[in-house]
Design a protein around this motif. Structure first.
Motif, PDB file in Angstrom:
ATOM      1  N   UNK A  31       0.838  -1.198   0.000  1.00 14.50           N
ATOM      2  CA  UNK A  31       0.000   0.000   0.000  1.00 14.50           C
ATOM      3  C   UNK A  31       0.875   1.252   0.000  1.00 14.50           C
ATOM      4  N   UNK A  32       1.955   1.228   0.764  1.00 14.07           N
ATOM      5  CA  UNK A  32       2.863   2.381   0.815  1.00 14.07           C
ATOM      6  C   UNK A  32       3.482   2.646  -0.553  1.00 14.07           C
ATOM      7  N   UNK A  33       3.878   1.600  -1.249  1.00 13.12           N
ATOM      8  CA  UNK A  33       4.467   1.775  -2.586  1.00 13.12           C
ATOM      9  C   UNK A  33       3.451   2.360  -3.551  1.00 13.12           C
ATOM     10  N   UNK A 201      -7.088   6.404 -18.394  1.00 11.33           N
ATOM     11  CA  UNK A 201      -6.020   6.570 -17.411  1.00 11.33           C
ATOM     12  C   UNK A 201      -6.456   6.045 -16.049  1.00 11.33           C
ATOM     13  N   UNK A 202      -7.664   6.423 -15.614  1.00  2.00           N
ATOM     14  CA  UNK A 202      -8.158   5.966 -14.317  1.00  2.00           C
ATOM     15  C   UNK A 202      -8.319   4.452 -14.278  1.00  2.00           C
ATOM     16  N   UNK A 208      -6.430  -1.586 -13.098  1.00  2.00           N
ATOM     17  CA  UNK A 208      -5.386  -2.501 -13.550  1.00  2.00           C
ATOM     18  C   UNK A 208      -4.138  -2.378 -12.702  1.00  2.00           C
ATOM     19  N   UNK A 209      -4.085  -1.312 -11.878  1.00  2.00           N
ATOM     20  CA  UNK A 209      -2.986  -1.070 -10.939  1.00  2.00           C
ATOM     21  C   UNK A 209      -1.632  -0.975 -11.641  1.00  2.00           C
ATOM     22  N   UNK A 210      -1.617  -0.286 -12.797  1.00  2.00           N
ATOM     23  CA  UNK A 210      -0.368  -0.023 -13.492  1.00  2.00           C
ATOM     24  C   UNK A 210       0.262   1.246 -12.933  1.00  2.00           C
ATOM     25  N   UNK A 211       1.566   1.380 -13.095  1.00  2.00           N
ATOM     26  CA  UNK A 211       2.231   2.621 -12.723  1.00  2.00           C
ATOM     27  C   UNK A 211       1.954   3.673 -13.791  1.00  2.00           C
ATOM     28  N   UNK A 212       2.256   4.934 -13.481  1.00  2.00           N
ATOM     29  CA  UNK A 212       2.084   6.001 -14.461  1.00  2.00           C
ATOM     30  C   UNK A 212       2.901   5.717 -15.719  1.00  2.00           C
TER      31      UNK A 212
END
Length: 254
Positions: A31-33, A201-202, A208-212
């Motif tokens: 969660x922190x990451x 984007x959302x 999908x929990x992808x990074x930016x």
């Protein structure tokens, strides 16, 4: 350890308490990451992990096995809340930046009234009296302020974290059922009204929990542009959720 083992004894059994905490530590770091990926580089991951651990300890101390909710889910709620609270306490978003965020929100509202639809970036920039380039740069800066989740955008002043936590997972609780169903409908409606790129984007970032960076790769745009679109989507959602909550306040909140 299986979920049914006597978690009611956590507060009284030191060995069991330590075992549960150790089991949940990977969730704290995960969660922190996830939150760390949204904040400025000067915010240290380890500071967020420390805040999350404090949230985990609170969850273990307050967990009630008689409520129909798994410890893991309750802990995640408390961990995330503790990390966000630590960020709010630091308040690394300057007042000037927050004022600019409010100006953009007001510009979005004014443009929606004028055009009867969601405004484009160019229209928002014109309303603010700035160039499109300046607006996009500002949206990138404002990413630091957008540390809240979609669920938190849909929260209401009358609901505290304690109220939500106490009812979390209680499938037979009329309060929980009404709250969840009506808020999901409102958030889905608000998201559905967003421009297609911002919806994408959302979806990629939150669901999908992808990074930016990964979102940018999927969409064929740069990470900075993803950040701009994300911030703009969150600002639009905040504006729209305020509108919807004023006209469709769930019965459980009245």
């Amino acid at each position: 350890m299986s979920q049914h083992v006597g978690y009611g004894l956590i507060a009284f059994d030191k060995t069991l308490r330590e075992q549960v905490i150790i089991e949940q530590l990977p969730q704290v770091r995960y969660i922190a990451r996830r939150i760390h990926a949204r904040v400025p580089p000067q915010v240290l991951l380890e500071d967020l992990v420390h805040a999350g651990i404090l949230g985990l300890l609170e969850a273990v101390n307050r967990y009630d096995p008689n409520k129909n909710v798994q410890l893991r889910h309750y802990a995640a709620f408390r961990i995330r809340g503790a990390i966000l609270d630590s960020l709010r306490a630091v308040d690394w978003g300057t007042r000037g930046l927050r004022r600019k965020a409010r100006r953009i929100e007001h510009a979005i509202v004014d443009c929606k009234v004028r055009f009867g639809r969601e405004p484009t970036e160019s229209e928002i920039a014109t309303e603010l009296g700035v160039t499109l380039e300046i607006l996009q740069h500002l949206l990138g800066d404002l990413r630091a302020l957008e540390i809240v989740s979609l669920q938190m955008i849909g929260s209401h002043e009358g609901l505290s974290d304690d109220v939500l936590a106490d009812h979390a997972g209680e499938d037979n609780d009329p309060f929980c059922q009404t709250l969840q169903s009506e808020m999901i409908v409102l958030i889905a409606k608000a998201v559905g009204e967003l421009p297609q790129q911002e919806r994408q984007v959302l979806a990629l970032y939150h669901y999908k929990e992808l990074t930016m960076k990964d979102v940018g790769a999927v969409m064929g745009i740069g990470e900075s542009r993803v950040s701009q679109l994300y911030t703009k989507a969150m600002l639009r959602l905040r504006v729209r959720m305020h509108e919807l909550l004023r006209t469709s306040v769930p019965t459980c909140l009245s």
